[in-house]
Design a protein around this motif. Structure first.
Motif, short mmCIF file in Angstrom:
data_model
loop_
_atom_site.label_atom_id
_atom_site.label_comp_id
_atom_site.label_asym_id
_atom_site.label_seq_id
_atom_site.Cartn_x
_atom_site.Cartn_y
_atom_site.Cartn_z
N LEU A 179 0.83 -1.20 0.00
CA LEU A 179 0.00 0.00 0.00
C LEU A 179 0.86 1.25 0.00
N ARG A 180 1.87 1.29 0.88
CA ARG A 180 2.70 2.48 0.99
C ARG A 180 3.65 2.62 -0.20
N GLN A 181 4.10 1.46 -0.77
CA GLN A 181 5.03 1.50 -1.90
C GLN A 181 4.30 1.55 -3.24
N ARG A 182 2.96 1.49 -3.21
CA ARG A 182 2.13 1.51 -4.43
C ARG A 182 2.48 0.34 -5.36
N ILE A 183 2.66 -0.85 -4.77
CA ILE A 183 3.00 -2.04 -5.56
C ILE A 183 1.70 -2.75 -5.90
N VAL A 184 1.11 -2.36 -7.00
CA VAL A 184 -0.19 -2.88 -7.39
C VAL A 184 -0.12 -4.38 -7.68
N HIS A 185 1.00 -4.84 -8.20
CA HIS A 185 1.13 -6.25 -8.60
C HIS A 185 1.58 -7.13 -7.44
N ASP A 186 1.30 -6.74 -6.20
CA ASP A 186 1.68 -7.52 -5.02
C ASP A 186 0.45 -8.10 -4.31
N PHE A 187 -0.65 -8.24 -5.03
CA PHE A 187 -1.86 -8.84 -4.48
C PHE A 187 -2.21 -10.06 -5.32
N ALA A 245 9.89 -14.57 -11.94
CA ALA A 245 8.64 -15.25 -12.26
C ALA A 245 7.94 -15.75 -11.00
N ALA A 246 8.12 -15.03 -9.91
CA ALA A 246 7.34 -15.32 -8.70
C ALA A 246 6.04 -14.52 -8.78
N GLY A 247 5.38 -14.33 -7.64
CA GLY A 247 4.06 -13.72 -7.65
C GLY A 247 4.00 -12.37 -8.34
N LYS A 248 4.96 -11.50 -8.03
CA LYS A 248 4.94 -10.15 -8.62
C LYS A 248 5.11 -10.20 -10.13
N GLY A 249 6.05 -11.03 -10.61
CA GLY A 249 6.29 -11.10 -12.04
C GLY A 249 5.11 -11.68 -12.80
N VAL A 250 4.49 -12.72 -12.22
CA VAL A 250 3.32 -13.33 -12.86
C VAL A 250 2.18 -12.31 -12.94
N VAL A 293 9.72 -12.81 -22.70
CA VAL A 293 9.93 -13.89 -21.74
C VAL A 293 9.90 -13.33 -20.33
N VAL A 294 9.74 -14.23 -19.37
CA VAL A 294 9.93 -13.91 -17.96
C VAL A 294 11.11 -14.73 -17.49
N VAL A 295 12.10 -14.06 -16.88
CA VAL A 295 13.34 -14.70 -16.47
C VAL A 295 13.30 -15.01 -14.98
N ASP A 296 13.72 -16.21 -14.59
CA ASP A 296 13.75 -16.57 -13.17
C ASP A 296 14.93 -17.48 -12.89
N ILE A 297 15.53 -17.32 -11.72
CA ILE A 297 16.71 -18.12 -11.36
C ILE A 297 16.35 -19.51 -10.87
N ASP A 298 15.06 -19.79 -10.66
CA ASP A 298 14.64 -21.11 -10.21
C ASP A 298 14.66 -22.07 -11.40
#
Length: 340
Positions: free
Chosen positions: A182-190, A283-288, A303-308
């Motif tokens: 909410l404070r950081q305005r990270i909309v893609h964190d829900f 490619a965790a929650g925020k990236g997805v 593409v979406v890049v992820d170290i996993d």
């Protein structure tokens, strides 16, 4: 959010749900009013491992050390929602001979991970009838990134406390801080899985109502998470309740940010597209969620890049973007070698 498909068709056919997040003005609980638990299935295909990240491993070590300092002598631990057992393995390494037994519960456990001695995982949801005799009286119970998946967190905490009546224990809870996006305005964190998000006061109230005392809560991992400890011993002295940091004005500003988010960043992507191909890192929650909000038809992001390595060669749920590892992304020319 965390089920990556082997084909694009399967990724596009993923089950979908509605996000209708609301926040209690009194305590700060932020919850999805449209949540339907029947839409979710936690099984071995659910991939939430973050242990590939050196930064996250440092965080795990800090949490392990703090947990060890809360309990004296030998430790018997039960972890509820343990994933593939990475935290229990890390805890065993940090505690050494102090760890007497460790039992994890998670229906998503695949069983292909080699766990240290004295550490075991039950591939089922937690239930008091399934606790092994060696772990009937843990002095440490761990909930890491589990309580946000539970629609009735107070009932869940109450049930955990009632499951271990033989002796007092320390409860460790780590969960995303509802104030942070909410404070950081990270909309893609829900996310849909996160149906109950806690601010500091929310978590304190929930643990208190469930019967835990001496509750201490800190903000950790760059203030993105809450780390709480509480005791099941009712004789422990109470500690003052923490204060939430997000205000009503923060919530109002976040709502405004939601409306402007997709148009603003789609415009950035469209301008960047004229210079070359585009990759999202992570490619965790925020990236997805970012891919879903900005490029649902795969028009802008390549593409979406992820170290996993478990995600390499698979497809992002909801959009079907390919997920690749850093080496493959570099070979594709999606970022220069000097960048890493």
């Amino acid at each position: 959010q965390n089920v990556f498909a082997r084909t694009r068709e399967a990724a596009l056919a993923v089950t979908r749900g509605t996000l209708d997040f609301r926040r209690c003005a009194a305590c700060g609980l932020t919850y999805n009013a449209a949540f339907d638990p029947s839409l979710l299935r936690y099984d071995p295909a659910y991939e939430v491992d973050q242990s590939c990240s050196p930064r996250f491993l440092r965080h795990l070590d800090e949490v392990c050390d703090r947990a060890g300092s809360r309990v004296s002598g030998e430790i018997d631990v039960v972890e509820i929602g343990c994933g593939q057992g990475s935290f229990l393995a890390r805890l065993a390494e940090r505690l050494g001979p102090r760890l007497r037994s460790a039992v994890g519960f998670d229906p998503a456990f695949r069983g292909d991970v080699r766990l240290p001695p004295r550490v075991s995982v039950v591939a089922r949801p937690f239930g008091s009838s399934e606790i092994s005799p060696s772990a009937r009286s843990p002095n440490l119970v761990v909930l890491r990134h589990t309580i946000e998946h539970v629609p009735d967190p107070v009932e869940f905490l109450t049930r955990i406390r009632a499951s271990f009546r033989d002796a007092p224990f320390e409860l460790l809870v780590e969960t995303p801080d509802a104030d942070y996006p909410l404070r950081q305005r990270i909309v893609h964190d829900f996310y849909y899985e996160h149906c109950s998000l806690h601010a500091a006061e929310t978590l304190f109230r929930g643990m208190s109502r469930a019967g835990f005392s001496a509750i201490a809560i800190d903000r950790v991992f760059g203030e993105e998470y809450l780390l709480a400890f509480g005791s099941s011993d009712p004789e422990r002295a109470p500690l003052p309740a923490p204060v939430n940091v997000a205000s009503v004005s923060d919530v109002a500003a976040f709502v405004g940010a939601c409306a402007a988010f997709a148009p603003r960043f789609r415009d950035k992507l469209e301008r960047a597209r004229s210079s070359g191909r585009i990759a999202i890192w992570g490619a965790a929650g925020k990236g997805v969620t970012l891919a879903l909000l900005l490029d649902p038809a795969r028009e802008l992001i390549d593409v979406v890049v992820d170290i996993d390595p478990a995600k390499d060669g698979k497809f992002v749920p909801g959009t079907g973007h390919p997920s690749v590892g850093p080496e493959k992304a570099r070979r594709l020319g999606l970022y220069p070698a000097a960048a890493w």
